[in-house]
Scaffold this motif. Structure first.
Motif, mmCIF file in Angstrom:
data_model
loop_
_atom_site.group_PDB
_atom_site.id
_atom_site.type_symbol
_atom_site.label_atom_id
_atom_site.label_comp_id
_atom_site.label_asym_id
_atom_site.label_seq_id
_atom_site.Cartn_x
_atom_site.Cartn_y
_atom_site.Cartn_z
ATOM 1 N N GLY A 211 1.093 5.367 0.901
ATOM 2 C CA GLY A 211 0.493 6.251 1.891
ATOM 3 C C GLY A 211 -0.468 7.283 1.328
ATOM 4 N N VAL B 161 6.836 9.214 -0.721
ATOM 5 C CA VAL B 161 5.648 8.782 0.022
ATOM 6 C C VAL B 161 6.022 7.601 0.909
ATOM 7 C CG1 VAL B 161 4.025 9.551 -1.757
ATOM 8 C CG2 VAL B 161 4.968 7.229 -1.857
ATOM 9 N N ASP B 162 5.125 7.254 1.820
ATOM 10 C CA ASP B 162 5.305 6.051 2.640
ATOM 11 C C ASP B 162 4.792 4.845 1.849
ATOM 12 O OD1 ASP B 162 6.422 7.296 4.835
ATOM 13 O OD2 ASP B 162 4.489 7.698 5.770
ATOM 14 N N LYS C 57 0.836 -1.203 0.000
ATOM 15 C CA LYS C 57 0.000 0.000 0.000
ATOM 16 C C LYS C 57 0.869 1.250 0.000
ATOM 17 C CE LYS C 57 -3.814 -2.151 2.573
ATOM 18 N NZ LYS C 57 -4.640 -2.108 3.821
ATOM 19 N N THR D 33 4.131 0.698 2.322
ATOM 20 C CA THR D 33 4.027 -0.400 3.279
ATOM 21 C C THR D 33 3.899 -1.720 2.535
ATOM 22 O OG1 THR D 33 2.958 1.017 4.916
ATOM 23 C CG2 THR D 33 2.717 -1.362 5.203
ATOM 24 N N THR E 238 7.400 -0.582 6.595
ATOM 25 C CA THR E 238 6.997 0.712 6.054
ATOM 26 C C THR E 238 8.232 1.595 5.953
ATOM 27 O OG1 THR E 238 4.773 0.581 7.007
ATOM 28 C CG2 THR E 238 5.562 2.762 6.364
#
Length: 310
Positions: free
Chosen positions: A158, A216-217, A156, A219, A192
């Motif tokens: 962020g 961006v983050d 995913k 995960t 993450t």
């Protein structure tokens, strides 16, 4: 030494040799003061390029990230320029209009006594009216970022979308916006970390655009690496006297193997063996699975075969 006959002869030979070299200019200018102070030359590799564009309504693309710069001039100043690196290579498009432009590279901040050459000396830029669009970001996980015993089960980003700014021609080519980890990993658990966002066309060519946010983050969750393979069934033994096996069917035609990714990539099927010895009616028996030694385990751990006779 000069007090001996041979010492005087040796000293006279040295004086004669020096006079000969001097008269005939054999050494040239090798030891002259002018030669020691002559110009130095040095090529600096991969110098960053800065585009100067004061028109906020125009977007410039096509500039290389770096160029090579050859410096020449007084040796001491050339050496100093290499160390200080207080100069920069620029492409000035302040007065540019839309369309393709051929712009020369300029070096700013050098000492006035230093000359330079840029390789290449110029480049072709595309100048377009600036536009901004929202683009959906996808996670991009390299297989080399995952531990060989694991695979991605979920990933995913962020943020859902990013703002991409560029010329219309570049924006029309957008096919993907992908977030990729900034650092190298060997992920074996949920992780993450920061990821860079890049934009690509349909052929996965990176586009020269601005992205906001540019990081961006990301995960990633993982699970033990596994792969579905076919089961090649073999029979052992013979049916009871007066009977013959007419059919053998498995309750599952495929099985999941777990283990190291590189090992499993070379395995497309395994062998299962069922004992039909003495069968005289429709019978179910457990299948013996012959797992390669490199495989950690299989799911299901065993299969059932239905044996039909006639």
């Amino acid at each position: 030494m000069l007090e001996s006959k041979w010492g005087l002869r040796f000293f006279a030979l040295i004086i004669a040799l020096l006079l000969f070299l001097s008269v005939n200019n054999v050494l040239g200018d090798s030891f002259t003061t002018d030669n020691i102070a002559k110009d130095g030359h040095k090529t600096i590799k991969n110098v960053p390029v800065e585009v100067i564009n004061n028109n906020k309504n125009l977007y410039v693309s096509g500039a290389p990230d770096t160029v090579d710069v050859e410096l020449s001039g007084p040796q001491s100043k050339v050496l100093q320029a290499q160390k200080v690196e207080d100069y920069k290579v620029t492409l000035d498009v302040t007065d540019a209009s839309t369309g393709e432009q051929t712009v020369p590279f300029q070096v700013r901040g050098l000492d006035k006594d230093i000359n330079y050459r840029v390789y290449p000396k110029e480049t072709t830029l595309s100048v377009e009216k600036k536009e901004t669009r929202n683009v959906v970001v996808e996670p991009n996980i390299s297989r080399y970022a995952i531990d060989p015993n694991y695979q991605v089960s979920d990933a995913k980003v962020g943020v859902r979308t990013v703002k991409v700014t560029g010329g219309k021609e570049q924006l029309d080519r957008i096919a993907f916006a992908k977030a990729s980890f900034r650092e190298d990993f060997q992920i074996a658990q949920k992780t993450t970390a920061k990821a860079n966002v890049s934009v690509f066309d349909k052929n996965m060519n990176k586009l020269d655009v601005q992205v906001e946010p540019s990081t961006v983050d990301l995960t990633v969750d993982v699970e033990p690496y596994h792969k579905k393979v076919k089961v090649n069934l073999t029979k052992k033994g013979t049916a009871a006297d007066g009977y013959q096996v007419s059919d053998v069917t498995l309750d599952k035609s495929e099985i999941e193997l777990y283990g190291d990714r590189e090992v499993l990539e070379d395995i497309d099927e395994i062998t299962g063996e069922v004992d039909v010895n003495g069968v005289e009616t429709t019978t179910t028996r457990t299948v013996k699975l012959n797992l390669p030694k490199e495989v950690s385990y299989a799911k299901p751990a065993e299969l059932t075969a239905t044996i039909s006779v006639e």
